[in-house]
Design a protein around this motif. Structure first.
Motif, PDB file in Angstrom:
ATOM      1  N   VAL A  10       0.803  -1.225   0.000  1.00  0.00           N
ATOM      2  CA  VAL A  10       0.000   0.000   0.000  1.00  0.00           C
ATOM      3  C   VAL A  10       0.836   1.275   0.000  1.00  0.00           C
ATOM      4  CG1 VAL A  10      -1.793   1.307   1.216  1.00  0.00           C
ATOM      5  CG2 VAL A  10      -1.950  -1.175   1.071  1.00  0.00           C
ATOM      6  N   PRO A  13       4.145   1.820  -3.783  1.00  0.00           N
ATOM      7  CA  PRO A  13       4.180   1.997  -5.242  1.00  0.00           C
ATOM      8  C   PRO A  13       4.751   3.354  -5.674  1.00  0.00           C
ATOM      9  CG  PRO A  13       1.925   1.437  -4.511  1.00  0.00           C
ATOM     10  CD  PRO A  13       2.787   1.477  -3.299  1.00  0.00           C
ATOM     11  N   SER A  71      -4.129  -5.328   1.701  1.00  0.00           N
ATOM     12  CA  SER A  71      -5.332  -5.379   0.864  1.00  0.00           C
ATOM     13  C   SER A  71      -5.618  -6.783   0.336  1.00  0.00           C
ATOM     14  CB  SER A  71      -5.211  -4.371  -0.281  1.00  0.00           C
ATOM     15  OG  SER A  71      -4.057  -4.639  -1.036  1.00  0.00           O
ATOM     16  N   SER A 130      -8.571  -2.623  -8.137  1.00  0.00           N
ATOM     17  CA  SER A 130      -7.443  -1.735  -7.841  1.00  0.00           C
ATOM     18  C   SER A 130      -6.523  -2.366  -6.798  1.00  0.00           C
ATOM     19  CB  SER A 130      -7.925  -0.354  -7.382  1.00  0.00           C
ATOM     20  OG  SER A 130      -8.731  -0.472  -6.243  1.00  0.00           O
ATOM     21  N   ALA A 131      -7.103  -3.119  -5.857  1.00  0.00           N
ATOM     22  CA  ALA A 131      -6.274  -3.816  -4.875  1.00  0.00           C
ATOM     23  C   ALA A 131      -5.433  -4.884  -5.568  1.00  0.00           C
ATOM     24  CB  ALA A 131      -7.134  -4.440  -3.791  1.00  0.00           C
ATOM     25  N   ARG A 187      -4.423  -4.807  -8.598  1.00  0.00           N
ATOM     26  CA  ARG A 187      -3.384  -4.124  -9.370  1.00  0.00           C
ATOM     27  C   ARG A 187      -2.224  -3.741  -8.451  1.00  0.00           C
ATOM     28  NH1 ARG A 187      -5.456   0.753 -10.695  1.00  0.00           N
ATOM     29  NH2 ARG A 187      -7.323  -0.263 -11.497  1.00  0.00           N
ATOM     30  N   GLN A 188      -2.574  -3.304  -7.233  1.00  0.00           N
ATOM     31  CA  GLN A 188      -1.547  -2.903  -6.281  1.00  0.00           C
ATOM     32  C   GLN A 188      -0.664  -4.098  -5.884  1.00  0.00           C
ATOM     33  OE1 GLN A 188      -2.874  -1.426  -2.396  1.00  0.00           O
ATOM     34  NE2 GLN A 188      -2.118   0.570  -3.021  1.00  0.00           N
ATOM     35  N   GLN A 219       1.551  -4.955  -8.704  1.00  0.00           N
ATOM     36  CA  GLN A 219       2.612  -3.964  -8.849  1.00  0.00           C
ATOM     37  C   GLN A 219       3.756  -4.213  -7.874  1.00  0.00           C
ATOM     38  OE1 GLN A 219       1.184  -0.236  -9.739  1.00  0.00           O
ATOM     39  NE2 GLN A 219       3.180   0.734  -9.822  1.00  0.00           N
ATOM     40  N   MET A 250      -9.620  -2.829   4.284  1.00  0.00           N
ATOM     41  CA  MET A 250      -9.232  -2.504   2.907  1.00  0.00           C
ATOM     42  C   MET A 250      -9.523  -3.628   1.945  1.00  0.00           C
ATOM     43  SD  MET A 250      -5.590  -0.749   2.298  1.00  0.00           S
ATOM     44  CE  MET A 250      -5.651  -0.495   0.522  1.00  0.00           C
TER      45      MET A 250
END
Ligand code: SF4
Lengths: 194, 466
Positions: free
Chosen positions: B38, B41, B67, B85-86, B88-89, B92, B413
């Protein structure tokens, strides 16, 4: 980072103490991988009701709050998590300074690194600011002072190095990297190695 | 050993690369940098944009916790459970660790977990180290006599690029805990009482050292619970001097020194304690003997009372706003408040002894009708250890859910949340408005109190069930 010398603005007042970073930006908005656009999530659960409508009573939703760059908040603002998303959201929304009697350590450090000026004032000044939302104030970084509408000036404490970086728009990473030679020597000279 | 130095001062002094001056902060060396999905990035992006490497990947360790879903993850599709989006995080961080050569304890590693649970578990957390992470509960690692504190994402980038941070030396606060902890009263109750005493900003600008006979008698997991919540008292770091309890906990763990290196390390670690003539900038004395199980009644961890004590009255507008939000009445105790959700887990209370504490109470009993109970181990290793002891069976037989490791409902989250208006008794560390879901009302408590409340269907005193 752009240099910051002077912030002149009306204030928005959030007269609650211990505003934590979960209120500044709720965790469900932290899945982003960039810094942009977080202003939309700023104070989200206080700003909007369950149906996504603006809560009229919330200070940021009042007409005179528009364009204000200075947030006056209760004691111990920014306590809780270390999420830098909190100052990012405040900056993205348009704030450039936060005034309180006390600002939590990690939030203050994060704010300074992003050009959001933390201004610590005494109780009397704070009480006046809380009672007078929309007051026109000037924050001058060079003299580390806050000027109130009646012309009175109060100084505020700010770390000399942080102030220098803000005034010059200096990136701390660049400064730190200048010490790489000493960092290497330190590593070599240590008796035990991590 | 300088008899006038505190534990903090010793660790600080050993890590100063460039001393501080009136104009400039110190350059402080960091021995261990923990990374999660979190808060990293944007730091990796800065490095990439500047063409910089992670300077010491060998001193950097990453995991996935905040997450991630607590339902089993086998495929990428499962990950999407927690939202695109989680996912994707998470991906990443996997990509960033690959690109920058950082070890990632990810899915399938068997060692993934909450960053503050896995550091000690692997023995990466050691006395005398400086440890940072983009997470405020990094204070947990101070239980080993490390100087450990949370940092923001910009600083995560600084450590990645230079292995150092710019820091002003904080002040010191001694918290002396005397007496004996009464039966049925846990480390969680103690730290809640400490925060109630000093206030949520009582430690601002300070590093706490917890001292005294009660602290010395705590085991390592209990010490971690105490240090974990230092930040809830406003302090960035909390420390406890390492002793035989510390060394026994660490002995044989994966990342500690071996053989003669281990002996040398222990000898060095023994000097890490405040000297007899050490002075602290401030000190607070707490008598533990009169403590009872503690519960919060408001919307910050300092709003805390004994389980049978009445909710205080009076207070300012912020105080009344908190009581309104919590829908509690001044003058009445928290015991007896109907409960909707119970969460047992987090970096405060997600270790094996915490799950045992809860399981002892759940054993042979049934969760009250209509109460949802999540038991979430703090790491994959905690999960495996609990299953080896059959604790998962006890938990599920009582009607609670046994989940995969992660932060889960501590910050809501990953989709594990309480619904608006629901009352959640939680072993985590923050009862902020909306922390566990929009409108969720959180009561912080120990694993024993949480489990007792699950059985009773209302906030309940665990001492009546043991
Ligand atoms: S368990 Fe909670 S407090 Fe701990 S690291 Fe995860 S989100 Fe933060």
């Amino acid at each position: 980072m752009n240099p910051i010398r002077r912030i002149a603005s009306r204030t928005v007042v959030l007269a609650v103490r211990d505003v934590d970073t979960d209120q500044i930006i709720p965790a469900r908005y932290l899945t982003t991988t960039t810094r942009e656009g977080l202003g939309q999530a700023l104070f989200h659960d206080l700003r909007y009701d369950d149906n996504g409508n603006e809560v009229d009573a919330f200070p940021l939703n009042q007409a005179r709050a528009a364009e204000c760059k200075v947030l006056v908040a209760g004691k111990n603002f920014g306590c809780g998590s270390s999420r830098e998303h909190a100052p990012w959201a405040l900056l993205d929304y348009g704030f450039e300074a936060v005034i309180s009697t006390e600002i939590a350590d990690i939030f203050r450090s994060n704010a300074l690194k992003n050009g959001l000026v933390p201004v610590i004032v005494d109780d009397a000044t704070h009480a006046w600011l809380l009672d007078n939302p929309g007051a026109d104030v000037v924050i001058d970084l060079e003299s580390a002072s806050l000027t109130l509408p009646d012309g009175s000036v109060v100084g505020f404490p700010i770390d000399a190095f942080a102030r220098y970086c803000l005034l010059e728009g200096i990136d701390e990473l660049g400064y730190l990297r200048k010490h790489l030679g000493r960092i290497e020597k330190f590593e070599e000279s240590r008796v035990w190695k991590p | 050993m300088d008899p006038a130095s505190t534990l903090f001062e010793k660790v600080w002094a050993e890590h100063v690369v460039v001393p501080e001056t009136a104009e400039t902060p110190a350059v402080l060396y960091i021995d261990l940098h923990l990374v999660h999905e979190v808060t990293s990035p944007q730091a990796f992006s800065v490095l990439r944009d500047s063409g910089l490497p992670v300077r010491r990947p060998d001193l950097t360790l990453a995991t996935l916790d905040h997450s991630t879903p607590t339902t089993p993850v086998r495929t990428f599709q499962d990950l999407l459970v927690a939202g695109e989006s989680a996912a994707r995080q998470v991906r990443q961080l996997e990509d960033n660790c690959g690109e920058f050569g950082i070890q990632l304890l990810g899915f399938g590693s068997g060692q993934r977990g909450i960053v503050h649970v896995i550091g000690p578990e692997l023995g990466a957390t050691q006395p005398g180290k400086t440890i940072v992470c983009g997470d405020s509960h990094t204070s947990t690692h101070g239980a080993f006599g490390a100087l450990a504190f949370g940092i923001g994402t910009t600083e995560v980038g600084h450590v990645m690029a230079t292995q150092c941070l710019l820091q002003r030396r904080p002040q010191t606060l001694a918290i002396n805990v005397n007496g004996v902890l009464p039966g049925g009263v846990t480390a969680k109750d103690l730290v809640l009482a400490i925060i109630g005493r000093i206030g949520v900003d009582g430690g601002t600008g300070h590093v706490i050292e917890y001292r005294g006979p009660v602290i010395a008698a705590l085991d390592m997991e209990q010490r971690m619970t105490v240090c974990n919540m230092s930040i809830e008292g406003g302090a960035r770091a909390g420390m406890i001097a390492p002793d035989d309890t510390t060394f026994q906990f660490l002995a044989g763990r994966e990342r500690v020194p071996r053989g003669s290196d281990w002996d040398a390390a222990v000898a060095r670690w023994r000097s890490l304690r405040s000297g007899d003539d050490a002075t602290f900038d401030r000190s607070v004395d707490i008598d533990a003997s009169a403590l009872t199980p503690m519960v919060t009644f408001g919307t910050n961890p300092g709003m805390v009372i004994g389980i049978d004590d009445p909710v205080p009255s009076g207070g300012d507008a912020s105080f009344r706003k908190a009581l309104d939000y919590m829908q509690v009445e001044a003058g009445k105790p928290m015991a007896g408040q109907p409960v909707d959700v119970v969460f047992i887990g987090s970096c405060t209370n997600g270790r094996i002894s915490d799950i045992e504490q809860a399981a002892r109470i759940l054993d042979g009993r049934r969760v009250a009708d209509g109460v949802r109970v999540l038991v979430v181990p703090g790491s994959e290793q905690v999960k495996a250890a609990a299953e080896a002891r059959g604790l998962d069976k006890i938990v599920t037989a009582a009607g609670a859910e046994w989940r995969e490791a992660g932060c889960s409902m501590c910050l809501g989250m990953n989709g594990d949340i309480a619904r608006p208006g629901e009352l959640s008794v939680s072993t985590s560390n923050r009862n902020f408005e909306g922390r566990q879901g929009i409108g969720a009302r959180t009561v912080l408590a120990s694993p024993a109190t949480a489990a007792a409340s699950a059985i009773a269907g209302c906030v309940a005193d665990p001492r009546k069930l043991v």
